[in-house]
Design an enzyme around this catalytic site. Sequence first.
Site, PDB file in Angstrom:
ATOM      1  N   HIS A 474     -68.233 -76.198 -87.487  1.00 19.39           N
ATOM      2  CA  HIS A 474     -69.443 -75.731 -88.280  1.00 19.39           C
ATOM      3  C   HIS A 474     -70.255 -76.352 -87.291  1.00 19.39           C
ATOM      4  O   HIS A 474     -70.701 -77.402 -87.380  1.00 19.39           O
ATOM      5  CB  HIS A 474     -69.702 -76.189 -89.576  1.00 19.39           C
ATOM      6  N   ASP A 519     -59.929 -74.064 -91.247  1.00 20.42           N
ATOM      7  CA  ASP A 519     -60.788 -74.040 -89.974  1.00 20.42           C
ATOM      8  C   ASP A 519     -61.583 -72.986 -90.048  1.00 20.42           C
ATOM      9  O   ASP A 519     -61.324 -71.954 -89.285  1.00 20.42           O
ATOM     10  CB  ASP A 519     -59.516 -74.101 -89.027  1.00 20.42           C
TER      11      ASP A 519
END
Length: 544
Positions: A474, A519
Site C-alpha cells: 500500500h 498481499d
Amino acid sequence: MKKVYVNQVGFPCESAKKAVLNFPASEVKILNSDGTSAWTGKTNHFGTDDISGEDTYVVDFSDLKEPGKYTIVADGIKSCTFEITSIPFSTLMKDVCKCFYYLRCGHGLDKKHAGVYFHEPCHLSKATVYGEDCSPVDVSGGWHDAGDYGRYSTAGAVAAAHILYGVRFFKNLLEVKFDIPQEKCDNGVLPDILAEVKVELMFLMKMQREDGSVWHKVTTFSHAPFIMPEEDTKELFLFPISSLATADIAAVFALAYTIYQDYDTAFAELLLKCSKKAYKWLSENPEPLLFKNAEGSNTGEYPEPEDYSNRFWAACALYEACGDKSYYDEALVQKEKLLNYDGQSSEQGFHANIFTCFGWADVAGLGALSLILKGEPGELYDLVKENFVNEAERLLKNTNANGFGLCMTKDDFIWGSNMELLKYLMILTVAQTISPNNAYKEAIISGLDYLLGCNSMDVSYVTGNGEKAYMNPHLRPTAVDGVDAPWPGLVSGGPNTGLQDERAQELPKDTAPMKCYIDHVDCYSLNEITIYWNSPLIFVLAGL
Ligand SMILES: [Zn+2]
C-alpha cells in the site's frame, strides 16, 4: 495445503538453520541447485501453537554449512530456494537502505540513481501554518513517511535515530554503498548512509520554529488519492507544534551531532545548536503539549498520551553528546514520571521493560541506547541494562512457545506487526552487546527467517528479496508508476489480527494471527510500508 516454510533469502554459513513443515514427512532432503543431494534428515514434531494455528514440524539443518543455493524437498513438497553464504544479507541491506532514497520528497529522483522508479520534484510549495498568523514556510525535503505523502516530525526523527544508533553501535554500516547521489563533507564525501540521513535531518531543521519548538507534521489537509507525488499539488499545511516533536528533534539532532562531527563540522555544530534550542523550549514549557488532528483532517496523527519518554530521550541524547550533568538530572526526573505513569501508551500497553521501547511513540529505549553508548556506571545505566536483559529473556521464552522459534506472542500481531518483530530483534541485538548469549543470536536469525519467508503465509515481507516476496505494498508511487514490481527493500507492515481495512475484513474472524495477511494494495492495515519499519531492519542487519 502441505508446505515447507523457509527463509527465502539465506543463512550465514555458521548460523543456526531451520525450516518448518506443516505436515509429517518421513524424510527431508536438501538439494543442491543441480539436483544432487546435499543433506538428508528428519523433522522434530513441535505441535500446534497459537500464532500460526498449524501443526508444525521443525527441520534443523544447522550442520549444512557449505556455500550454495538449495531447495528443501519433503515427501515431494518443495520449498523456495535459498542460499547459504558468508554474506547472505548484503543485497538485502543495500535494498533496505536505498528505500529511503526512493522515498525522498522535494527535488525529485534522477534516472541515474532511481532508474524506472524516478519521479519529478514534489511538494516544493511553501506550507501554510495552520492556526497561526504568519507567512507560509519552506519545509521542502525529507522522506515521504509511508504509503502516503505526509512528513511527520516524530516518525521521521525515530526512523533517522534507528539508523544513526545503528551507525554508533556498528561501524560497518558506514561501508554500505547503495548508489545515491554523493554528498560532500570536510574531507571528501559522506558515507552513503550519512548522506541519506542528512536529507531527513535538513528537513527536520526546517520544521523547527525560531523559538525552538517543532511543528508536528506537514501534510495536505487530507490524504492524496493514488497519484504520483508530483501530481499531489494541493495546499500543504504545517500543523501545530507539540512537545513530542520538539523533544524528538532535540534528541535526534544531539545524536546526529555525535556522528557528523567527524565528517562535517559546520553541519554538526548546527545540529547541536538546534538541539539545544529545542531543549531550551522544552525546559521553558514543562507541561506536555500533545497533538490532535485538526477537525476534518485525516492524515497521520501520531498521537501520544504523554511526553515523558520523548523528554527522557532528549535529555539522555544531550547528556551523551555534551556530558552536562543537568541533562542527566532531567533524565532522572522523566524516568520517575515514566515509571509512575499508569495510563496506556499509544502503541501497546506499558510493560515492565519500558526502557526498551523503540517505536514512534514510546521512545525511552532510544534514550537508553544513548546511556548504553555513554557507558557510565550509575542509576540510569544500571536500570536500562537490566531492562534490556530482562526483555531479551522474555523474548527468548516466546521463541520456545511456537514451532517457528519466533520471539512474538499472539498479542504482537497488531498493525505493523513486523515492526514489533524488528523492535524485538533490536532489543536482542543490544542485549547481545551487553551480555553476549548465543541464544539471543539464534533468536535474531530466527526472527529474520520469519520476516524472509519462514512463516505460514510462505511470503517474504521484504520486496524484491525472496522467491515469493510480496508484490503489492500500500504505497502510492509503486501502485501508479506503471512498473510491475515495486522497488526492492520495502518492509511490509505484515499480519494484523485487527483487520482494520475493508479488504482485510474479508478474512474469517478466527484466522490465526500469522495468517492475518493479504498481499493487496488496498490493505493499508496489513500491507503498508513506512520509514520506521525499514529503519529497525537496518539496525538489526548491521548488528549481525
Ligand atoms: Zn514529496
